[in-house]
Design a protein around this motif. Structure first.
Motif, PDB file in Angstrom:
ATOM      1  N   MET A 112       7.605  -7.628  -4.987  1.00 54.02           N
ATOM      2  CA  MET A 112       6.900  -8.601  -4.080  1.00 54.02           C
ATOM      3  C   MET A 112       6.020  -7.846  -3.117  1.00 54.02           C
ATOM      4  N   CYS A 113       4.802  -8.474  -2.710  1.00 52.40           N
ATOM      5  CA  CYS A 113       4.295  -7.839  -1.580  1.00 52.40           C
ATOM      6  C   CYS A 113       3.313  -9.018  -1.045  1.00 52.40           C
ATOM      7  N   ASP A 114       3.055  -9.038   0.439  1.00 53.34           N
ATOM      8  CA  ASP A 114       2.127  -9.763   1.154  1.00 53.34           C
ATOM      9  C   ASP A 114       0.841  -9.000   0.719  1.00 53.34           C
ATOM     10  N   VAL A 115      -0.308  -9.807   0.522  1.00 52.35           N
ATOM     11  CA  VAL A 115      -1.596  -9.076   0.596  1.00 52.35           C
ATOM     12  C   VAL A 115      -2.674  -9.847   1.013  1.00 52.35           C
ATOM     13  N   VAL A 116      -3.794  -9.214   1.640  1.00 46.51           N
ATOM     14  CA  VAL A 116      -4.989  -9.844   2.224  1.00 46.51           C
ATOM     15  C   VAL A 116      -5.794  -9.027   1.537  1.00 46.51           C
ATOM     16  N   ASP A 130       3.121  -3.342   0.810  1.00 42.12           N
ATOM     17  CA  ASP A 130       3.553  -2.238  -0.136  1.00 42.12           C
ATOM     18  C   ASP A 130       2.786  -0.972   0.102  1.00 42.12           C
ATOM     19  N   ALA A 131       3.360  -0.026   0.807  1.00 44.50           N
ATOM     20  CA  ALA A 131       2.684   1.480   0.809  1.00 44.50           C
ATOM     21  C   ALA A 131       2.311   1.863  -0.322  1.00 44.50           C
ATOM     22  N   SER A 132       2.895   1.852  -1.325  1.00 43.37           N
ATOM     23  CA  SER A 132       2.375   2.432  -2.603  1.00 43.37           C
ATOM     24  C   SER A 132       1.211   1.831  -3.324  1.00 43.37           C
ATOM     25  N   MET A 133       0.675   0.550  -2.892  1.00 49.53           N
ATOM     26  CA  MET A 133      -0.407   0.090  -3.333  1.00 49.53           C
ATOM     27  C   MET A 133      -1.709   0.406  -2.399  1.00 49.53           C
ATOM     28  N   ARG A 134      -2.644   0.028  -3.100  1.00 45.63           N
ATOM     29  CA  ARG A 134      -4.146  -0.143  -2.447  1.00 45.63           C
ATOM     30  C   ARG A 134      -4.879  -1.273  -2.550  1.00 45.63           C
ATOM     31  N   CYS A 135      -5.555  -1.665  -1.694  1.00 48.09           N
ATOM     32  CA  CYS A 135      -6.525  -2.904  -1.548  1.00 48.09           C
ATOM     33  C   CYS A 135      -7.858  -2.290  -0.988  1.00 48.09           C
ATOM     34  N   GLY A 136      -8.898  -2.740  -1.560  1.00 46.37           N
ATOM     35  CA  GLY A 136     -10.012  -2.346  -1.007  1.00 46.37           C
ATOM     36  C   GLY A 136     -11.435  -2.665  -1.797  1.00 46.37           C
ATOM     37  N   LYS A 137     -12.580  -1.947  -1.870  1.00 46.88           N
ATOM     38  CA  LYS A 137     -13.684  -2.382  -2.383  1.00 46.88           C
ATOM     39  C   LYS A 137     -13.760  -1.100  -3.802  1.00 46.88           C
ATOM     40  N   CYS A 138     -14.501  -1.824  -4.765  1.00 48.65           N
ATOM     41  CA  CYS A 138     -14.494  -0.988  -6.005  1.00 48.65           C
ATOM     42  C   CYS A 138     -15.763  -1.237  -6.607  1.00 48.65           C
ATOM     43  N   GLN A 149      -4.585  -2.650  -6.108  1.00 45.25           N
ATOM     44  CA  GLN A 149      -3.950  -2.015  -7.200  1.00 45.25           C
ATOM     45  C   GLN A 149      -2.559  -2.469  -7.442  1.00 45.25           C
ATOM     46  N   LEU A 150      -2.313  -2.591  -8.691  1.00 46.91           N
ATOM     47  CA  LEU A 150      -0.943  -3.311  -9.288  1.00 46.91           C
ATOM     48  C   LEU A 150       0.296  -2.067  -9.669  1.00 46.91           C
ATOM     49  N   GLY A 151      -0.106  -0.907  -9.743  1.00 40.56           N
ATOM     50  CA  GLY A 151       0.805   0.094  -9.974  1.00 40.56           C
ATOM     51  C   GLY A 151       0.802   0.675 -11.547  1.00 40.56           C
ATOM     52  N   SER A 152       1.783   1.292 -11.870  1.00 46.57           N
ATOM     53  CA  SER A 152       1.859   2.068 -13.266  1.00 46.57           C
ATOM     54  C   SER A 152       2.800   1.610 -14.059  1.00 46.57           C
TER      55      SER A 152
END
Length: 182
Positions: A112-116, A130-138, A149-152
């Motif tokens: 579970m993670c909060d995301v903006v 969640d420090a293991s996730m990434r948010c951004g432009k692509c 990013q959702l993880g592996s």
């Protein structure tokens, strides 16, 4: 007097009874049809409530974003397209994401993670708990997106609660198919 029903009982009886239609609180208390796949989801918020663009704004108590695929490969949730050559109306999401899987043949995957993950005008805002996730432009297939990013972990169901713009695409793709920008 208001009749009380348990949500689990209503969902267990769906679609064989009208239990789901007894749930109220949608459409300004008028009730409405919902399904187990989108419980209290996609509730449109009046346009004059937010300064948002053409896509409008919605709130989801529980919104299914589908199933993350990829046999142990990292995947990315493409949230919304944006145009890098002009100012953009508000697009994106602000809330909490849930990932769930628990199967005898597949093991346990829960987070579970909060995301903006939003853009408006010519600015971007990305954050997550969640420090293991990434948010951004692509970029994906030649188009620009904001993404999470959702993880592996392989094959889990993704749910969301929070605010999102009507122009969200919520498309799940393998990370190997996108290029992160910046």
């Amino acid at each position: 007097m208001i009749e009380k029903i348990l949500l689990n009982n209503a969902l267990n009886e769906w679609p064989d009874s009208n239990s789901i239609s007894k749930l109220v609180g949608l459409n300004n208390g008028e009730g409405g049809n919902i399904t187990p796949g989108n419980i209290l989801s996609n509730q449109q918020i009046a346009k004059d409530s937010f300064l948002v663009g053409d896509g409008g704004m919605s709130y989801a108590a529980i919104k299914s974003l589908g199933r993350k695929g990829g046999d142990g490969e990292k995947s990315v949730l493409l949230v919304s397209r944006y145009n890098s050559n002009q100012r953009n109306d508000f697009c994106g999401m602000l809330g909490r994401m849930f990932a769930l899987r628990g199967h005898a043949a597949a093991g346990l995957a829960v987070y579970m993670c909060d995301v903006v993950c939003v853009t408006a005008y010519n600015a971007f805002k990305f954050s997550h708990s969640d420090a293991s996730m990434r948010c951004g432009k692509c970029t994906y297939n030649g188009d620009n997106y904001i993404a999470v990013q959702l993880g592996s972990s392989a094959y889990f169901n993704i749910f969301f609660t929070g605010f999102y713009s009507g122009n969200c695409v919520f498309l799940n793709v393998l990370e190997s198919e996108i290029t992160w920008i910046g």
